[in-house]
Design an enzyme around this catalytic site. Structure first.
Site, short mmCIF file in Angstrom:
data_model
loop_
_atom_site.label_atom_id
_atom_site.label_comp_id
_atom_site.label_asym_id
_atom_site.label_seq_id
_atom_site.Cartn_x
_atom_site.Cartn_y
_atom_site.Cartn_z
N SER A 149 0.86 -1.19 0.00
CA SER A 149 0.00 0.00 0.00
C SER A 149 0.89 1.23 0.00
O SER A 149 1.99 1.21 0.59
CB SER A 149 -0.88 0.01 1.25
OG SER A 149 -1.44 1.31 1.42
N TYR B 116 -1.38 -1.77 9.92
CA TYR B 116 -1.62 -2.13 8.50
C TYR B 116 -0.39 -1.83 7.66
O TYR B 116 0.09 -2.68 6.89
CB TYR B 116 -2.85 -1.35 8.03
CG TYR B 116 -3.20 -1.49 6.56
CD1 TYR B 116 -3.87 -2.61 6.09
CD2 TYR B 116 -2.88 -0.48 5.66
CE1 TYR B 116 -4.21 -2.72 4.75
CE2 TYR B 116 -3.22 -0.58 4.32
CZ TYR B 116 -3.90 -1.70 3.87
OH TYR B 116 -4.23 -1.80 2.54
P1 NDP Z 1 -11.99 -5.22 -0.68
O1 NDP Z 1 -12.33 -5.13 0.76
O2 NDP Z 1 -12.78 -4.46 -1.68
O3 NDP Z 1 -11.96 -6.76 -1.13
C1 NDP Z 1 -11.26 -7.68 -0.34
C2 NDP Z 1 -11.22 -9.03 -1.00
O4 NDP Z 1 -10.38 -9.88 -0.21
C3 NDP Z 1 -12.58 -9.70 -1.11
O5 NDP Z 1 -12.62 -10.43 -2.31
C4 NDP Z 1 -12.58 -10.65 0.10
O6 NDP Z 1 -13.39 -11.81 -0.10
C5 NDP Z 1 -11.12 -11.05 0.13
N1 NDP Z 1 -10.68 -11.55 1.44
C6 NDP Z 1 -10.74 -10.93 2.65
N2 NDP Z 1 -10.22 -11.73 3.60
C7 NDP Z 1 -9.84 -12.88 2.98
C8 NDP Z 1 -9.27 -14.10 3.43
N3 NDP Z 1 -8.98 -14.31 4.73
N4 NDP Z 1 -9.03 -15.08 2.51
C9 NDP Z 1 -9.33 -14.90 1.21
N5 NDP Z 1 -9.86 -13.76 0.72
C10 NDP Z 1 -10.12 -12.77 1.61
O7 NDP Z 1 -10.42 -4.80 -0.76
P2 NDP Z 1 -9.59 -4.03 -1.92
O8 NDP Z 1 -9.95 -4.55 -3.24
O9 NDP Z 1 -9.64 -2.58 -1.66
O10 NDP Z 1 -8.09 -4.47 -1.53
C11 NDP Z 1 -7.34 -5.39 -2.27
C12 NDP Z 1 -5.87 -5.28 -1.85
O11 NDP Z 1 -5.39 -3.96 -2.13
C13 NDP Z 1 -5.64 -5.49 -0.34
O12 NDP Z 1 -4.45 -6.23 -0.16
C14 NDP Z 1 -5.47 -4.08 0.19
O13 NDP Z 1 -4.70 -4.04 1.37
C15 NDP Z 1 -4.77 -3.41 -0.98
N6 NDP Z 1 -4.89 -1.96 -1.01
C16 NDP Z 1 -6.12 -1.35 -1.17
C17 NDP Z 1 -6.22 0.03 -1.19
C18 NDP Z 1 -7.52 0.73 -1.33
O14 NDP Z 1 -7.56 1.97 -1.16
N7 NDP Z 1 -8.62 0.07 -1.65
C19 NDP Z 1 -5.00 0.87 -1.07
C20 NDP Z 1 -3.79 0.13 -0.92
C21 NDP Z 1 -3.73 -1.22 -0.90
P3 NDP Z 1 -14.98 -11.85 0.32
O15 NDP Z 1 -15.70 -11.04 -0.75
O16 NDP Z 1 -15.32 -13.29 0.26
O17 NDP Z 1 -15.09 -11.23 1.67
#
Ligand code: NDP
Length: 246
Positions: free
Chosen positions: A141, A154
């Site tokens: 991030s 985080y």
């Molecule tokens: P979302 O919350 O929109 O989506 C999260 C996804 O991860 C969902 O598909 C969820 O599945 C899945 N997930 C959560 N926990 C688990 C687990 N234990 N095992 C398997 N799958 C899991 O997140 P984002 O798309 O925003 O984030 C994606 C990545 O980008 C992350 O690593 C985040 O840290 C990183 N990021 C995001 C930023 C942002 O501003 N959005 C900025 C910087 C980094 P389900 O639908 O089944 O719950």
């Protein structure tokens, strides 16, 4: 076995947000896609249906990335359906914000489990299973650079992921596998938007000189570059994709 001549991508957390955009993009680029999710089966199936409707190949597989046995099952399901894995995208993640003083054990442990151990579990599995010539993308991030208040746990975990990324790249020497990390800035997904007052969202959207939030598709483009032929010489790096915020 379905479509074994295509390259196959396993995208963790691909039911929603950035992961769903990556799954759709890599499928459009011609890869078979394994759409992993934790609990949201309906959303994962929707991504699979959209890929199939466009003529692509995909399956959804439920697995909690923090559990090594479930991660092993995830790779086995990919192997069984498509014959192997070429691209691993370690996108699954959660974010819980609090000052270090106010972070309880559950906040710390859950983020270590999903974000850090989850990335470790899939990296370890991929070291044995990824086919030569493949690519791994981890998720950091841009708060690693911004160092904003309340992001201590985080961002600390994401910094660890950047270091593991560079070391994995070295350890996979000789197999033509690249390992990189993408570090998005604020991106319009549930993870960023849910629970934030609109004025905070608006203020953070203006922080980058490009003056908007990133979109999941912005980030999927970077992943497509890093996993495709144009990114072949990028290895062991973290790419910040954030409109210039840091
Ligand atoms: P979302 O919350 O929109 O989506 C999260 C996804 O991860 C969902 O598909 C969820 O599945 C899945 N997930 C959560 N926990 C688990 C687990 N234990 N095992 C398997 N799958 C899991 O997140 P984002 O798309 O925003 O984030 C994606 C990545 O980008 C992350 O690593 C985040 O840290 C990183 N990021 C995001 C930023 C942002 O501003 N959005 C900025 C910087 C980094 P389900 O639908 O089944 O719950």
């Amino acid at each position: 076995m379905e479509n074994p001549t295509n390259r196959t991508a396993l995208v963790t957390g691909a039911s929603r947000g950035i992961g769903a955009a990556i799954a759709l993009r890599l499928a459009a680029d011609g890869l078979n896609v394994v759409v992993n999710y934790a609990g949201n089966q309906t959303a994962a199936q929707k991504v699979v249906d959209e890929i199939k409707a466009a003529g692509g190949h995909a399956i959804s597989v439920k697995a909690d990335v923090s559990d090594p046995a479930e991660v092993a099952h995830l790779f086995e399901a990919a192997q069984e359906k498509f014959g192997g894995v070429d691209v691993l995208v370690n996108n699954a993640g959660i974010m819980k914000l609090a000052s270090i003083a106010q972070s309880d054990d559950a906040l710390f442990d859950s983020q270590v489990a999903v974000n850090l151990k989850g990335t470790f579990n899939t990296l370890r599995e991929a070291a044995d299973r990824l086919r030569d010539g493949g690519a791994i993308i981890n998720f950091s991030s841009s708060v690693v650079g911004l160092k904003l208040d309340t992001y201590g746990v985080y961002a600390g975990i994401k910094a660890a992921i950047e270091v593991m990324t560079s070391i994995s790249a070295k350890e996979l020497r000789g197999r033509a596998i690249t390992v990189n990390a993408v570090a998005p800035g604020p991106t319009a997904t549930d993870l960023f938007l849910v629970g934030k007052p609109q004025e905070v969202v608006d203020r953070m959207a203006k922080m980058a000189p490009l003056e908007r939030l990133g979109t999941p598709a912005d980030i999927a483009s970077v992943v497509a570059f890093l996993t495709g032929p144009d990114g072949a010489w990028i290895n062991g790096q973290t790419i910040r994709a954030n409109g210039g915020i840091v």
